[in-house]
Design a protein around this motif. Structure first.
Motif, PDB file in Angstrom:
ATOM      1  N   THR A   1      -4.478   5.114  -7.847  1.00  0.00           N
ATOM      2  CA  THR A   1      -3.189   4.589  -8.284  1.00  0.00           C
ATOM      3  C   THR A   1      -2.211   4.646  -7.115  1.00  0.00           C
ATOM      4  OG1 THR A   1      -3.529   5.328 -10.564  1.00  0.00           O
ATOM      5  CG2 THR A   1      -1.275   4.835  -9.899  1.00  0.00           C
ATOM      6  N   GLY A   2      -1.458   3.582  -6.913  1.00  0.00           N
ATOM      7  CA  GLY A   2      -0.468   3.578  -5.839  1.00  0.00           C
ATOM      8  C   GLY A   2       0.049   2.185  -5.562  1.00  0.00           C
ATOM      9  N   ILE A   3       0.789   2.063  -4.480  1.00  0.00           N
ATOM     10  CA  ILE A   3       1.339   0.782  -4.060  1.00  0.00           C
ATOM     11  C   ILE A   3       0.244  -0.053  -3.409  1.00  0.00           C
ATOM     12  CG2 ILE A   3       2.981  -0.347  -2.493  1.00  0.00           C
ATOM     13  CD1 ILE A   3       4.805   2.078  -2.859  1.00  0.00           C
ATOM     14  N   GLY A   4       0.143  -1.307  -3.809  1.00  0.00           N
ATOM     15  CA  GLY A   4      -0.823  -2.216  -3.218  1.00  0.00           C
ATOM     16  C   GLY A   4      -0.273  -2.890  -1.975  1.00  0.00           C
ATOM     17  N   ASP A   5      -0.943  -3.926  -1.537  1.00  0.00           N
ATOM     18  CA  ASP A   5      -0.491  -4.674  -0.365  1.00  0.00           C
ATOM     19  C   ASP A   5       0.752  -5.496  -0.709  1.00  0.00           C
ATOM     20  OD1 ASP A   5      -2.597  -3.648   1.040  1.00  0.00           O
ATOM     21  OD2 ASP A   5      -3.817  -5.473   0.962  1.00  0.00           O
TER      22      ASP A   5
ATOM     23  N   PRO B   1      -0.701  -4.903   4.913  1.00  0.00           N
ATOM     24  CA  PRO B   1      -1.676  -3.920   4.417  1.00  0.00           C
ATOM     25  C   PRO B   1      -1.047  -2.550   4.138  1.00  0.00           C
ATOM     26  CG  PRO B   1      -1.943  -4.205   6.783  1.00  0.00           C
ATOM     27  CD  PRO B   1      -0.916  -5.213   6.341  1.00  0.00           C
ATOM     28  N   THR B   2      -0.236  -2.487   3.076  1.00  0.00           N
ATOM     29  CA  THR B   2       0.425  -1.237   2.687  1.00  0.00           C
ATOM     30  C   THR B   2      -0.367  -0.447   1.652  1.00  0.00           C
ATOM     31  OG1 THR B   2       1.717  -2.528   1.099  1.00  0.00           O
ATOM     32  CG2 THR B   2       2.750  -2.063   3.221  1.00  0.00           C
ATOM     33  N   GLY B   3      -1.387  -1.053   1.064  1.00  0.00           N
ATOM     34  CA  GLY B   3      -2.156  -0.390   0.017  1.00  0.00           C
ATOM     35  C   GLY B   3      -3.127   0.640   0.553  1.00  0.00           C
ATOM     36  N   ASP B   4      -3.435   1.630  -0.283  1.00  0.00           N
ATOM     37  CA  ASP B   4      -4.364   2.695   0.097  1.00  0.00           C
ATOM     38  C   ASP B   4      -5.751   2.115   0.378  1.00  0.00           C
ATOM     39  OD1 ASP B   4      -5.027   5.729   0.094  1.00  0.00           O
ATOM     40  OD2 ASP B   4      -6.521   4.859  -1.257  1.00  0.00           O
TER      41      ASP B   4
ATOM     42  N   ARG C   1      -6.434  -4.087   1.119  1.00  0.00           N
ATOM     43  CA  ARG C   1      -7.534  -4.761   1.821  1.00  0.00           C
ATOM     44  C   ARG C   1      -7.598  -4.360   3.304  1.00  0.00           C
ATOM     45  NH1 ARG C   1      -7.358 -11.048   0.369  1.00  0.00           N
ATOM     46  NH2 ARG C   1      -9.431 -10.927   1.330  1.00  0.00           N
ATOM     47  N   ASN C   2      -6.582  -3.642   3.777  1.00  0.00           N
ATOM     48  CA  ASN C   2      -6.572  -3.089   5.137  1.00  0.00           C
ATOM     49  C   ASN C   2      -6.569  -4.165   6.227  1.00  0.00           C
ATOM     50  OD1 ASN C   2      -6.468  -0.621   6.674  1.00  0.00           O
ATOM     51  ND2 ASN C   2      -8.539  -1.068   7.390  1.00  0.00           N
ATOM     52  N   HIS C   3      -5.992  -5.304   5.914  1.00  0.00           N
ATOM     53  CA  HIS C   3      -5.796  -6.309   6.959  1.00  0.00           C
ATOM     54  C   HIS C   3      -4.634  -7.225   6.589  1.00  0.00           C
ATOM     55  CE1 HIS C   3      -7.465  -9.703   4.656  1.00  0.00           C
ATOM     56  NE2 HIS C   3      -8.450  -8.900   4.280  1.00  0.00           N
ATOM     57  N   TRP C   4      -4.040  -7.828   7.608  1.00  0.00           N
ATOM     58  CA  TRP C   4      -2.962  -8.783   7.416  1.00  0.00           C
ATOM     59  C   TRP C   4      -3.539 -10.132   6.999  1.00  0.00           C
ATOM     60  CZ3 TRP C   4       2.420  -8.008   8.543  1.00  0.00           C
ATOM     61  CH2 TRP C   4       2.723  -6.721   9.015  1.00  0.00           C
ATOM     62  N   ALA C   5      -2.689 -10.944   6.387  1.00  0.00           N
ATOM     63  CA  ALA C   5      -3.057 -12.323   6.077  1.00  0.00           C
ATOM     64  C   ALA C   5      -1.783 -13.153   6.033  1.00  0.00           C
ATOM     65  CB  ALA C   5      -3.800 -12.418   4.756  1.00  0.00           C
TER      66      ALA C   5
END
Length: 221
Positions: A46-50, A76-79, A90-94
């Motif tokens: 649980t937390g803040i997504g992208d 990419p702000t999500g855990d 998702r650990n990447h920019w788009a």
């Protein structure tokens, strides 16, 4: 299973460019994600997504017809951890350009289409690059009076280029999905409205499928 509250702030400025109103928006999803892949193998996060930020130009083409052009950036702000099975981010920019047009009629035909092209950047932790994506959202409905509109909506999704790992193309991995389902909308006539929609995925390839329920409220301030 994913549950999310997705606040979106939109600011429409008094600035006009090429006859369009200039605006900006930001989205910060708050997500609960529960993943089960086998007996005894599960994870809950649980937390803040992208987050998403972007700028938009909106044209009023008449009393019933509107169009928009936007450019959005996914941050990419999500855990995320490469060894997790439940990753909120998702650990990447788009980056994603958007074009859309809608027709809104309190008594009569309502329809809308929004086309998005997503260009993904590399995941630095895995050196994995997801392919480019084309998404088309659509709605079709009929205004029945007293602020109510009944209809259907969904999306079509295609991955149009291959993924790559360490610079090498990953074959037979392009994703695809279609969705359709009923929708209902209430417009108060005072610039706030509520929309509910239920969608079922079909024709899914190389990605998870399922059902989705959205409840959306728009409140001006």
């Amino acid at each position: 299973k994913a549950s999310a509250i997705v606040p979106r702030l939109v600011w429409i400025t008094p600035v006009e460019i090429m006859g369009a109103s200039l605006g900006f928006h930001a989205i910060m999803p708050i997500v609960n994600l529960n993943v089960k892949v086998a007996p005894g193998v599960s994870q809950n996060k649980t937390g803040i997504g992208d987050m998403t930020v972007g700028g938009v130009l909106g044209w009023r083409l008449g009393d019933k017809l509107h169009s928009v052009a936007a450019l959005e950036f996914f941050i990419p702000t999500g855990d995320y951890h490469k060894n997790n099975i439940a990753n909120i981010g998702r650990n990447h920019w788009a980056v994603q350009p958007v074009l859309g047009v809608t027709r809104i009629d309190p008594i009569g035909l309502n329809m809308g289409i929004k086309t998005m092209w997503t260009y993904n950047f590399r995941n630095k932790d895995t050196n994995y690059l997801s392919g480019q994506e084309l998404i088309i959202d659509y709605t079709l409905g009929w205004g029945v009076g007293k602020g109510w509109t009944l209809g259907v909506g969904g999306y079509a999704y295609w991955q149009v280029t291959n993924d790559s790992q360490d610079g090498k193309s990953v074959p037979d991995n392009k994703r695809r999905a279609y969705a359709i389902g009923p929708s209902i909308r209430y417009d108060s006539g005072k610039k706030w409205f509520i929309t509910g929609k239920y969608q079922v995925d079909t024709g899914v390839r190389n990605r998870a499928d399922g059902t989705t329920f959205w409840l959306k409220a728009v409140l001006p301030f």
